[in-house]
Design an enzyme around this catalytic site. Structure first.
Site, PDB file in Angstrom:
ATOM      1  N   ASP A 156       0.887  -1.071   0.056  1.00  0.00           N
ATOM      2  CA  ASP A 156       0.131  -0.163   0.106  1.00  0.00           C
ATOM      3  C   ASP A 156       0.810   1.096  -0.019  1.00  0.00           C
ATOM      4  OD1 ASP A 156      -1.996  -1.936   0.418  1.00  0.00           O
ATOM      5  OD2 ASP A 156      -2.678  -1.193   2.060  1.00  0.00           O
ATOM      6  N   ASP A 177      -0.794  -4.393  -3.707  1.00  0.00           N
ATOM      7  CA  ASP A 177      -1.855  -3.382  -4.039  1.00  0.00           C
ATOM      8  C   ASP A 177      -0.983  -2.037  -3.656  1.00  0.00           C
ATOM      9  OD1 ASP A 177      -3.489  -5.279  -4.044  1.00  0.00           O
ATOM     10  OD2 ASP A 177      -3.974  -5.115  -1.831  1.00  0.00           O
TER      11      ASP A 177
END
Length: 333
Positions: A156, A177
């Protein structure tokens, strides 16, 4: 005469209405200059002190010049302080760094809550490493742009969460991600590097309905990774996730299937994942998941230029004229 007064009244009301939508007009050719220098030769030694000195709801462009150094601090640009530019002299020598897992905004290295923010020539990193979310940069404001910046973390990395954003010639690195959120963002000529060993995803877009005009578009970018077949282009955080890659070079780090449904087959019919005129061994389409799209020129057109983010209305060049601030430069206690 009464009609003239009535006209002027409605004109003023209309101008006030416009101000609430697009904000106060700001001279973008000049800026108030504030310098940050760890050696003590600038106005401040800490970046956050410079931001804190900017008046709330300022109507001037503020240019914070950050001299070379490693700034070990967390930086927040609050919502009530628009029109700030943070600029390093060189992205490899001006480094903002922190190490910590993400639980709240206070655990992000840099958080942009304000509108009309610009970042230039900076390295922004979270060095916490694998195992949990560790956000380097979170962007909540509307009309935000980054030029020539490097953004590093593992999981992230970039919380690109809301608003319209533009990333130009930036380097973004992560494993899981590492570009995620629900913004409408254009990544132009960016270098996207995966450090995933296996099964990582570059994007996790969170569009939740067809009515949302959000999505990520990567145009003329380069995608690399540390291992072959180790990363996919995206997976759907939200059911209507939308991500496009165009004119982009992809190495064999990209898995042949290209995309992942995050173990939820119902999102296959609602997510919109497309590729257009991409090239390199990772761009081969023969084994792509059947629910992704190889776009036609007409399908790709809305995602290829700054018009996607209405960039002609708000993207601005660097200021060419500078002046001293009229407000106090004493650090707030």
């Amino acid at each position: 005469m009464r009609n003239i007064y009535k006209f002027l009244f409605f004109l003023l009301m209309f101008i006030s209405f416009l101000d609430t939508i697009v904000g106060v007009a700001v001279n973008t050719t000049s800026a108030v200059l504030i310098t940050v220098d760890q050696s003590g030769k600038g106005d401040f030694q800490r970046i956050q002190d410079a931001i804190d000195a900017v008046p709330s709801q300022n109507s001037e462009q503020i240019f914070i010049l950050i001299k070379p150094g490693i700034y070990k601090e967390q930086v927040v640009v609050p919502e009530d302080k628009p029109w700030i530019t943070m600029s390093g002299t060189n992205e490899t020598s001006t480094i903002i760094t922190w190490s910590g897992p993400w639980h709240t905004l206070q655990n992000t290295t840099v958080s942009i809550l304000a509108s009309d923010f610009v970042g230039r020539n900076l390295t922004i990193q979270n060095t916490y490493g694998p195992g949990i979310q560790a956000v380097a940069l979170s962007v909540f404001g509307d009309r935000v742009a980054f030029y020539g910046c490097r953004i590093f973390s593992y999981q992230d990395t970039l919380f690109d969460t809301s608003g319209r954003h533009y990333y130009s010639n930036c380097f973004i690195q992560g494993a899981t991600d590492f570009i995620y959120g629900d913004a409408l963002s254009l990544f132009h000529k960016c270098y996207i590097h995966s450090i995933s060993e296996n099964g990582g995803a570059i994007t996790a877009h969170k569009r939740s309905s067809m009515d949302e005009n959000t999505g990520y578009s990567f145009v003329s970018c380069n995608i690399t990774g540390i291992k072959p077949n180790s990363v996919v282009l995206g997976r759907p955080w939200g059911p209507y996730s939308r991500v496009i890659y165009a004119y982009t070079s992809m190495t064999n780090a990209i898995s042949p299937e290209g995309w992942n449904d995050w173990n939820n087959a119902t999102k296959r019919s609602t997510s919109y994942y497309g590729e257009y005129m991409c090239y390199g061994p990772g761009a081969r389409s023969s084994k792509r998941v059947e629910w992704s799209h190889q776009l036609t020129s007409d399908q790709a057109k809305p995602f290829l230029t700054k018009d996607m983010i209405n960039g002609h209305e708000w993207l601005r060049p660097a200021p060419t004229q500078f002046k001293k601030p009229s407000f106090s430069l004493k650090p707030k206690k």
